[in-house]
Design an enzyme around this catalytic site. Structure first.
Site, PDB file in Angstrom:
ATOM      1  N   ASP A 260      38.152   9.770  46.607  1.00 43.18           N
ATOM      2  CA  ASP A 260      38.339   8.711  45.621  1.00 43.18           C
ATOM      3  C   ASP A 260      39.323   7.645  46.110  1.00 43.18           C
ATOM      4  OD1 ASP A 260      38.015   7.779  42.749  1.00 43.18           O
ATOM      5  OD2 ASP A 260      40.188   8.053  42.822  1.00 43.18           O
ATOM      6  N   GLU A 295      35.395   6.327  48.996  1.00 42.52           N
ATOM      7  CA  GLU A 295      35.219   5.199  48.073  1.00 42.52           C
ATOM      8  C   GLU A 295      36.303   4.198  48.429  1.00 42.52           C
ATOM      9  OE1 GLU A 295      35.882   3.651  43.557  1.00 42.52           O
ATOM     10  OE2 GLU A 295      36.944   5.389  44.344  1.00 42.52           O
ATOM     11  N   GLU A 369      43.146 -12.791  49.083  1.00 45.01           N
ATOM     12  CA  GLU A 369      43.329 -12.580  50.519  1.00 45.01           C
ATOM     13  C   GLU A 369      41.972 -12.295  51.149  1.00 45.01           C
ATOM     14  OE1 GLU A 369      45.962  -9.261  50.541  1.00 45.01           O
ATOM     15  OE2 GLU A 369      44.377  -7.797  50.208  1.00 45.01           O
ATOM     16  N   HIS A 390      29.540   5.894  38.091  1.00 51.36           N
ATOM     17  CA  HIS A 390      30.414   6.204  36.953  1.00 51.36           C
ATOM     18  C   HIS A 390      31.410   5.086  36.674  1.00 51.36           C
ATOM     19  CE1 HIS A 390      33.284   7.407  40.123  1.00 51.36           C
ATOM     20  NE2 HIS A 390      34.200   7.162  39.218  1.00 51.36           N
ATOM     21  N   ASP A 391      31.959   4.469  37.731  1.00 49.39           N
ATOM     22  CA  ASP A 391      32.917   3.384  37.538  1.00 49.39           C
ATOM     23  C   ASP A 391      32.261   2.174  36.902  1.00 49.39           C
ATOM     24  OD1 ASP A 391      35.486   4.178  38.297  1.00 49.39           O
ATOM     25  OD2 ASP A 391      35.023   3.951  40.436  1.00 49.39           O
ATOM     26  N   ASN A 395      33.757   1.942  33.257  1.00 50.38           N
ATOM     27  CA  ASN A 395      34.856   0.987  33.197  1.00 50.38           C
ATOM     28  C   ASN A 395      34.506  -0.273  32.418  1.00 50.38           C
ATOM     29  OD1 ASN A 395      36.758   2.514  34.564  1.00 50.38           O
ATOM     30  ND2 ASN A 395      36.180   1.737  36.575  1.00 50.38           N
TER      31      ASN A 395
END
Length: 589
Positions: A260, A295, A369, A390-391, A395
């Site tokens: 992760d 990830e 940046e 899932h994110d 999220n």
């Protein structure tokens, strides 16, 4: 050479148990064992150890550090009463494995299915997942990726509040039930990848930092202080996490680890922690195929370069660019990191599919940046891509899926693109039938922490443009319940048609060649050739696209079997005309 692992926890030795605890700042370490207090002896590097004849599998124990405690063991193999209770001795050798003939899945053959054990089935358990393995094999995926299963506070958790890092969540089942799931997956022909978290400790129940300086003030992360990988006593912290990785790979026979948010692993030492981790896996984990997948949003080729060439020696990396480009083009997302993808065209998407990622050093408005490195050093099969994960679902304020934001026709076209590209495709549970259930952020913290988490979740989306609804309360059990998949959906329209499409796509995928050519005839269309097939895709609106002359049509996304309201494209000898987003797959050989 003697194998030094495992290093931590309660280790069963014939008729006794050796307890090892790393506590470099402690003068005395002792066990609360039944009605007795048993002191441990200091050894090297802050480790305390003792072999106890009176202990056995099933024995419960706690640890005292000088005058503090008792605490659960940070390396406990099981926490039967939750992360704050006593630890239990577990003997991993008792389980009789039946996977001796398992050869693993090669990286280029991976099709990954990401799932959350607690919400994948009504049972919310390892056994519940095991009961669906035949379904997953028939779907055509080759690996399941379990979101984190380490134990967490409470009865339910999204997965990223790591507490007891060596212990499978008691809410999902006992350790041998996880072993039985992995064993059954291998017998079914599926690899198992486990999501692990080495970039932060959870806000409750993570006792490791009470034993040793697991955190450092040198760096800040989104979760607060960083994991200590290059400060005082960092050698022991690194050793602890490497021991944890080997624990899952060896004691549970998992085929790989998804690491992760590796961009939050701050380490200026040599070798980098990830290089040390991959070297340890190479040395101490036997074949079959093992996969270490990061990830990481940096598009950093160092992650997957060989250690001999200065890389970290990982096997793959999640590549976010394709997902973000497709969301911007088809769903119109503009917030956060989607700012970097405004104006995305099909040509940009073709570049990403051809190279593995898009940003290779260009300025990121979101980060302020440059972002990315040269993808020429990266093979397509080293990149994991997705249209949901899932994110990217959880999220969002209400955990809504891609199918809530694009038309069914667009969703089918995107599904084709995901499954025919050369990168490793990842499916998020339920996407193969266009699940209507959300995947919302949920927790079960104590009242004080839970109130803070609820308030923080609401505050996070106060300025989220276009969202004026109520953010689901993570602490409300109904938030968790809404996120459980509805297994009646795959058998009824329109979900059954999407499922049929995915099965056909994943049946086709193993027959696709290594060579690929992709081009963008317009800002919203793609032509992709992977012998023996040629794929025409309209991502947005109507389109007329060229096909190889007289090429037989294998299938298209407007077939009656895929949608209850088809609008079939018009084919001529060398063209296809879509009246809405869609894809057609024809045979060239």
């Amino acid at each position: 050479m003697t194998d030094p692992f495992p290093l931590h926890g309660a280790l069963v030795q014939d008729d006794a148990v050796t307890f090892r605890v790393w506590a470099p700042a402690a003068d005395q370490v002792a066990l609360d064992l039944d009605d007795a207090t048993v002191p441990l002896s200091p050894t090297d590097d802050g480790l305390f150890e003792r072999t106890v004849d009176a202990a056995a599998p099933g024995t419960r124990y706690q640890v005292r550090l000088d005058d503090d405690g008792p605490f659960p063991d940070p390396a406990a193999r099981y926490q039967p009463d939750g992360v704050h209770g006593p630890s239990e001795v577990v003997d991993p050798s008792v389980y009789e494995w039946d996977d001796d003939d398992w050869d693993g899945v090669a990286r280029e053959d991976l099709v990954v299915y990401e799932l959350h054990v607690g919400t994948f089935t009504e049972q919310g358990s390892f056994d519940g997942v095991r009961e669906q393995l035949s379904y997953l094999k028939d779907l055509g995926v080759t690996a399941i990726e379990l979101m984190p299963v380490h134990d967490f506070p409470g009865d339910r958790n999204w997965g990223y509040d790591p507490a007891a890092l060596f212990a499978p969540a008691s809410a999902y089942g006992r350790p041998d039930e996880l072993r039985r799931l992995v064993d059954a997956a291998h017998q079914t022909g599926l690899a198992v990848i486990l999501d692990v978290i080495y970039n932060h400790l959870g806000p409750d129940g993570a006792y490791a930092n009470a034993f040793a300086p697991f955190l450092t003030d040198k760096y800040e992360t989104p979760w607060g202080r960083a994991i200590n990988l290059d400060d005082a006593h960092s050698e022991g912290v690194r050793r602890f996490f490497i021991d944890n990785a080997l624990h899952w790979l060896r004691e549970y026979h998992v085929d790989g680890l998804r690491l992760d948010a590796t961009h939050a692993l701050h380490d200026e030492s040599t070798p980098h922690f990830l290089a040390e981790l991959s070297a340890a896996v190479d040395e101490h984990v036997d074949s079959p195929e093992r996969h270490l997948i990061a990830e990481d949003h940096r598009n950093l080729n160092t992650l997957v370069q060989p250690r001999d060439d200065g890389g970290y020696g990982l096997d793959g990396v999640w590549s976010d660019d394709l997902h973000h480009q497709l969301r911007v083009l088809t769903a119109g997302d503009t917030e956060g990191y989607y700012r970097d993808y405004q104006g995305t065209t099909a040509a940009d998407i073709a570049t990403t599919i051809r190279d593995g990622w898009f940003f290779r050093g260009e300025h990121s408005a979101h980060l302020g940046e440059p972002r990315g490195t040269d993808p020429d050093l990266v093979a397509p099969a080293q990149c994991v891509v997705f249209i949901q994960n899932h994110d990217q679902v959880g999220n969002r304020p209400t955990g809504n899926r891609l199918t809530d934001d694009v038309s069914p026709a667009t969703y089918r076209a995107l599904s084709v693109l995901l499954c025919v590209g050369p990168e490793v495709p990842l499916l998020f549970m339920g996407q193969e039938w266009a699940a209507s259930t959300p995947f919302q952020f949920f927790t079960d913290h104590n009242e004080e922490l839970g109130t803070s988490v609820t308030a923080g979740r609401k505050e996070e989306f106060e300025d989220f443009s276009g969202f004026e609804g109520e953010v689901p309360d993570p602490q409300d059990p109904a938030t968790f319940a809404r996120s459980v998949l509805d297994w009646d959906e795959p058998s009824r329209p329109p979900h059954d048609g999407v499922l049929a499409l995915y099965r056909d796509l994943l049946t086709l995928r193993p027959r696709l060649g290594d060579e690929m050519h992709i081009e963008a005839p317009s800002d919203t269309t793609l032509l992709l050739e992977r012998p023996p097939v040629y794929v025409a895709i309209s991502l947005k609106g109507a389109a007329n696209l060229e096909l190889p002359p007289e090429a037989p049509v294998l299938f298209h996304t407007e077939q009656g079997g895929y949608t209850p309201a088809p609008r079939p494209p018009v084919f001529t000898a060398d063209t296809v005309s879509f009246s809405r987003p869609g894809a057609a797959v024809v045979r060239t050989e």
